[in-house]
Design a protein around this motif. Structure first.
Motif, mmCIF file in Angstrom:
data_model
loop_
_atom_site.group_PDB
_atom_site.id
_atom_site.type_symbol
_atom_site.label_atom_id
_atom_site.label_comp_id
_atom_site.label_asym_id
_atom_site.label_seq_id
_atom_site.Cartn_x
_atom_site.Cartn_y
_atom_site.Cartn_z
ATOM 1 N N ASP A 1 8.020 4.537 3.530
ATOM 2 C CA ASP A 1 8.477 3.290 4.134
ATOM 3 C C ASP A 1 7.558 2.849 5.271
ATOM 4 O O ASP A 1 7.553 1.699 5.657
ATOM 5 N N LEU A 2 6.819 3.814 5.817
ATOM 6 C CA LEU A 2 6.041 3.578 7.029
ATOM 7 C C LEU A 2 4.539 3.679 6.802
ATOM 8 O O LEU A 2 3.786 3.897 7.738
ATOM 9 N N GLU A 3 4.124 3.547 5.547
ATOM 10 C CA GLU A 3 2.711 3.633 5.196
ATOM 11 C C GLU A 3 2.102 4.967 5.622
ATOM 12 O O GLU A 3 0.975 5.042 6.077
ATOM 13 N N MET A 4 2.890 6.040 5.498
ATOM 14 C CA MET A 4 2.448 7.390 5.842
ATOM 15 C C MET A 4 2.638 8.303 4.632
ATOM 16 O O MET A 4 2.997 9.465 4.785
ATOM 17 N N ASP A 5 2.398 7.789 3.436
ATOM 18 C CA ASP A 5 2.702 8.500 2.199
ATOM 19 C C ASP A 5 2.145 9.918 2.134
ATOM 20 O O ASP A 5 2.828 10.841 1.725
ATOM 21 N N GLU A 6 0.912 10.080 2.493
ATOM 22 C CA GLU A 6 0.244 11.369 2.303
ATOM 23 C C GLU A 6 0.220 12.224 3.555
ATOM 24 O O GLU A 6 -0.411 13.281 3.559
ATOM 25 N N ILE A 7 0.862 11.798 4.603
ATOM 26 C CA ILE A 7 0.796 12.554 5.854
ATOM 27 C C ILE A 7 2.201 12.879 6.368
ATOM 28 O O ILE A 7 2.628 12.408 7.406
ATOM 29 N N HIS A 8 2.885 13.702 5.629
ATOM 30 C CA HIS A 8 4.252 14.073 5.985
ATOM 31 C C HIS A 8 4.305 14.776 7.330
ATOM 32 O O HIS A 8 5.255 14.583 8.093
ATOM 33 N N ARG A 9 3.300 15.584 7.637
ATOM 34 C CA ARG A 9 3.290 16.295 8.923
ATOM 35 C C ARG A 9 3.277 15.287 10.075
ATOM 36 O O ARG A 9 4.004 15.438 11.048
ATOM 37 N N ALA A 10 2.459 14.243 9.963
ATOM 38 C CA ALA A 10 2.403 13.221 11.017
ATOM 39 C C ALA A 10 3.749 12.495 11.132
ATOM 40 O O ALA A 10 4.199 12.190 12.240
#
Length: 99
Positions: A36-45
């Protein structure tokens, strides 16, 4: 506003995106996922950002779910009074509207 880039080591743009989403939904709660937040590949972030905002007292949420699906989720997130003051310089905008 000056502290945006200092939250959990994530970019100010990511913090601003979450803040706008929460401001647009306030006083209602919203569920958040990395996609939803344009952070698809960076779950840790995403996790660092969510816990960082909560640790600062800027937002609260009912639950943080990790490992219960394809991506982490934050349930029933809402800005706190402290968060509305800290992030209040942001205007509500359609780009942050809940979908």
């Amino acid at each position: 506003m000056d502290e945006l880039g200092q939250v959990a080591g994530v970019s100010a743009r990511q913090v601003e995106h979450v803040a706008r989403r929460l401001l647009n939904s306030w006083p209602d709660t919203v569920d958040l996922r990395p996609s939803d937040l344009e952070m698809d590949e960076i779950h840790r972030a995403f996790l660092q950002l969510m816990t960082g905002l909560q640790d600062r007292g800027w937002m609260m949420y009912e639950a943080l779910l990790v490992g219960a699906g394809p991506e982490p989720r934050v349930l029933d997130a809402v800005l706190t009074a402290k968060g509305r003051v800290a992030l209040g310089g942001l205007d509500r905008s359609p780009s942050g509207a809940a979908g």
